[in-house]
Design an enzyme around this catalytic site. Structure first.
Site, short mmCIF file in Angstrom:
data_model
loop_
_atom_site.label_atom_id
_atom_site.label_comp_id
_atom_site.label_asym_id
_atom_site.label_seq_id
_atom_site.Cartn_x
_atom_site.Cartn_y
_atom_site.Cartn_z
N CYS A 130 0.81 -1.22 0.00
CA CYS A 130 0.00 0.00 0.00
C CYS A 130 0.84 1.27 0.00
O CYS A 130 0.32 2.35 -0.25
CB CYS A 130 -0.96 -0.01 1.18
SG CYS A 130 -2.15 -1.34 1.04
N HIS A 164 -3.44 7.08 2.22
CA HIS A 164 -3.79 5.76 1.70
C HIS A 164 -5.15 5.36 2.30
O HIS A 164 -5.40 5.57 3.48
CB HIS A 164 -2.71 4.75 2.08
CG HIS A 164 -3.13 3.34 1.84
ND1 HIS A 164 -3.57 2.91 0.61
CD2 HIS A 164 -3.21 2.27 2.68
CE1 HIS A 164 -3.88 1.63 0.70
NE2 HIS A 164 -3.68 1.22 1.93
N ASN A 175 -10.01 -0.43 -0.63
CA ASN A 175 -8.55 -0.31 -0.62
C ASN A 175 -8.00 -0.89 -1.93
O ASN A 175 -8.00 -2.11 -2.11
CB ASN A 175 -7.98 -1.05 0.59
CG ASN A 175 -6.47 -0.97 0.68
OD1 ASN A 175 -5.81 -0.52 -0.25
ND2 ASN A 175 -5.92 -1.42 1.79
N1 ACO Z 1 -17.95 -8.96 9.07
C1 ACO Z 1 -18.34 -9.25 10.31
N2 ACO Z 1 -17.46 -9.56 11.29
C2 ACO Z 1 -16.16 -9.60 10.97
C3 ACO Z 1 -15.70 -9.33 9.66
C4 ACO Z 1 -16.65 -9.00 8.70
N3 ACO Z 1 -16.33 -8.70 7.43
N4 ACO Z 1 -14.36 -9.45 9.65
C5 ACO Z 1 -13.98 -9.77 10.88
N5 ACO Z 1 -15.07 -9.87 11.68
C6 ACO Z 1 -15.14 -10.22 13.08
C7 ACO Z 1 -13.94 -11.01 13.56
O1 ACO Z 1 -14.12 -12.40 13.28
C8 ACO Z 1 -13.96 -10.72 15.04
O2 ACO Z 1 -14.92 -11.53 15.64
P1 ACO Z 1 -14.66 -12.14 17.10
O3 ACO Z 1 -14.52 -10.96 18.01
O4 ACO Z 1 -15.88 -12.95 17.34
O5 ACO Z 1 -13.40 -12.93 16.99
C9 ACO Z 1 -14.46 -9.27 15.10
O6 ACO Z 1 -15.12 -9.02 13.86
C10 ACO Z 1 -13.36 -8.26 15.28
O7 ACO Z 1 -12.33 -8.56 14.34
P2 ACO Z 1 -11.06 -7.65 14.20
O8 ACO Z 1 -10.14 -8.20 13.15
O9 ACO Z 1 -10.51 -7.39 15.54
O10 ACO Z 1 -11.76 -6.34 13.62
P3 ACO Z 1 -11.12 -4.90 13.47
O11 ACO Z 1 -11.91 -3.91 14.18
O12 ACO Z 1 -9.63 -4.92 13.71
O13 ACO Z 1 -11.34 -4.60 11.92
C11 ACO Z 1 -9.95 -4.58 9.97
C12 ACO Z 1 -10.72 -5.44 10.97
C13 ACO Z 1 -10.93 -3.69 9.25
C14 ACO Z 1 -9.25 -5.49 8.98
C15 ACO Z 1 -8.91 -3.72 10.72
O14 ACO Z 1 -8.14 -4.52 11.58
C16 ACO Z 1 -7.96 -2.99 9.81
O15 ACO Z 1 -8.34 -2.05 9.15
N6 ACO Z 1 -6.68 -3.33 9.82
C17 ACO Z 1 -5.66 -2.60 9.10
C18 ACO Z 1 -5.75 -2.80 7.61
C19 ACO Z 1 -4.58 -2.08 6.96
O16 ACO Z 1 -4.30 -0.93 7.20
N7 ACO Z 1 -3.82 -2.79 6.13
C20 ACO Z 1 -2.63 -2.21 5.57
C21 ACO Z 1 -2.81 -1.86 4.19
S1 ACO Z 1 -3.25 -3.23 3.17
C22 ACO Z 1 -1.86 -3.66 2.22
O17 ACO Z 1 -0.78 -3.22 2.43
C23 ACO Z 1 -2.02 -4.67 1.12
#
Ligand code: ACO
Length: 332
Positions: A116, A256, A286
Site C-alpha cells: 500500500c 492511503h 482499498n
Molecule cells: N464482518 C463481520 N465480522 C467480521 C468481519 C466482517 N467482514 N471481519 C472480521 N469480523 C469479526 C472477527 O471475526 C472478530 O470476531 P470475534 O470478536 O468474534 O473474533 C471481530 O469481527 C473483530 O475482528 P477484528 O479483526 O478485531 O476487527 P477490526 O476492528 O480490527 O477490523 C480490519 C478489521 C478492518 C481489517 C482492521 O483490523 C484494519 O483495518 N486493519 C488494518 C488494515 C490495513 O491498514 N492494512 C494495511 C494496508 S493493506 C496492504 O498493504 C495490502
C-alpha cells in the site's frame, strides 16, 4: 541540492465498471453492511472482470487519460514505474507490459513492490531521476487487481479490497512546486501480519498450496491496524515538523485508503480538519497502490497551484511514509 524539482503535471485514474457492494458481500460471507461501514468506511468496490484482463489493462487506461490531458503521446515517456503487488505475471515486469500496450517505445520501466506504500515509494524514486536532470517525463502508476488475490470466502479480507489504477506524470519544475520532501520507512518484522503465503520462491505454487488457499492475501487485522495508526500518524507529523508546516499550511492530507479510522487518526495527529482530508474509500475500498493517485484524480479540480499536500501511506512489509508535494498547476 538541486533547484530542479519533480512536479506532478497531470493525474488520471481508472476503475473498472463492475461494482461489488457491501450487500453483494452479505450474500458471499457472514458479514453486514453495517459492520463493514462502521469498521472500515467502505460501501462499494470496483472489480476488474473479463478473461485475460490484468493490472496492466487498468494502468493503460489511466496512462492514456494522463497523456491526453497534457496532449502528449506514448513516445514522449522516458520512464514508467509501476507500483503493484498484483503484477500481470511474476515476470516480466508489468511496467514493460504497460509500455508495450501503450506503444511507449522510448521508455524503460520497472515495477516497485511496497504494497500500500507502493505509490509513494515509486513517486519518491521517480523524483530522483527528474532532479538529476536525467529524464524529463516520467509516468508513475499505482495499480492493483486485488480481486486476483482475495479469498471471497474470507470475510476479514474480502470486504476491504477493490481494483483500480491511478497515474501521475512527473516533469521538471523550477518554480518551487513539486515533490519537496519525503520520509520512507520499512520494517520486515511486520511481514508475518500481512502477506501472501504461497506463489513466491519460498513456497512455490503446488496442488497443496492451492488446496490450502495460500495464494490469497493473509492479514491479521489488529496488529496491522495498530501499526498503521501509529506509523501513518507519526510519519505525517514528522514531515510537517521537518518542513515547518502547521495545520493551516496544509491544503490536503492525501492518505492511503485502508480504513477510515486510520485516516481519522492521522488527520487528528496532524491537526487538520476533515474538510482537508481526501477520502474516497467508501466508493473504491482499498486499491493498494492505486489509492493515493485515485484520490488526486478525484480532487484534481479542487487543487490550486502552490497548495501543500501531504501524501501518507502504510502497508504490507511493513512499509510506510509521507511525501510533501507543492501542487504545480491550476485546475482547468
Ligand atoms: N464482518 C463481520 N465480522 C467480521 C468481519 C466482517 N467482514 N471481519 C472480521 N469480523 C469479526 C472477527 O471475526 C472478530 O470476531 P470475534 O470478536 O468474534 O473474533 C471481530 O469481527 C473483530 O475482528 P477484528 O479483526 O478485531 O476487527 P477490526 O476492528 O480490527 O477490523 C480490519 C478489521 C478492518 C481489517 C482492521 O483490523 C484494519 O483495518 N486493519 C488494518 C488494515 C490495513 O491498514 N492494512 C494495511 C494496508 S493493506 C496492504 O498493504 C495490502
Amino acid at each position: 541540492m538541486s533547484s530542479v524539482k519533480a512536479a506532478i503535471t497531470a493525474v488520471h485514474g481508472y476503475v473498472p465498471p463492475d461494482l461489488l457492494t457491501n450487500h453483494d458481500l452479505e450474500k458471499l460471507v457472514d458479514t453486514t453492511d453495517e459492520w463493514i461501514r462502521s469498521r472500515t468506511g467502505i460501501e462499494c468496490r470496483h472489480i476488474l472482470k473479463g478473461e485475460g484482463l490484468g493490472t496492466s489493462d487498468m494502468a493503460v487506461e489511466a496512462v492514456l487519460g494522463l497523456l491526453a490531458k497534457r496532449s502528449l503521446g506514448p513516445l514522449d515517456i522516458d520512464l514508467l514505474i509501476c507500483a503493484t503487488v498484483t503484477p500481470d505475471h511474476v515476470f516480466p515486469a508489468t511496467a514493460n507490459i504497460i509500455c508495450d500496450k501503450l506503444g511507449a517505445k522510448n521508455a524503460w520501466g520497472f515495477d516497485l513492490g511496497a504494497a500500500c506504500s507502493g505509490f509513494i515509494y515509486a513517486l519518491s524514486t521517480a523524483a530522483q531521476f527528474i532532479e538529476t536532470g536525467k529524464y524529463k517525463r516520467i509516468v508513475v502508476v499505482g495499480a492493483d487487481k486485488m480481486s486476483s488475490i482475495i479469498d471471497y470466502a474470507d470475510r476479514s479480507t474480502c470486504v476491504i479490497f477493490g481494483d483500480g489504477a491511478g497515474a501521475v506524470l512527473l516533469e521538471p519544475s523550477a518554480d518551487g512546486t513539486g515533490i519537496l520532501d519525503f520520509i520512507l520507512k520499512s520494517d520486515g518484522h511486520g511481514r508475518v501480519y500481512l502477506h501472501q503465503k504461497a506463489g513466491g520462491s519460498v513456497l512455490p505454487a503446488s496442488h497443496d498450496t492451492v488446496d490450502k488457499r495460500l495464494h490469497y492475501v493473509f492479514q491479521d487485522g489488529q496488529p496491522v491496524f495498530k501499526a498503521a495508526v501509529v506509523g501513518m500518524a507519526d510519519v505525517s507529523a514528522e514531515i510537517m515538523e521537518k518542513n515547518k508546516l502547521g495545520p493551516d499550511d496544509i491544503a490536503y492530507l492525501v492518505p492511503h485508503q485502508a480504513n477510515l479510522r486510520i485516516i481519522d487518526a492521522t488527520a487528528r495527529r496532524m491537526g487538520v480538519g476533515p474538510e482537508k482530508v481526501m477520502v474516497n474509500i467508501q466508493r473504491y475500498g482499498n486499491t493498494t497502490a492505486g489509492t493515493i493517485p485515485l484520490c488526486l484524480w478525484d480532487w484534481e479540480k479542487k487543487l490550486n497551484k502552490g497548495d501543500n499536500l501531504i501524501l501518507s501511506a502504510f502497508g504490507g512489509g511493513f512499509t510506510w511514509g509521507a511525501v510533501y508535494v507543492k501542487w504545480a498547476y491550476e485546475p482547468n
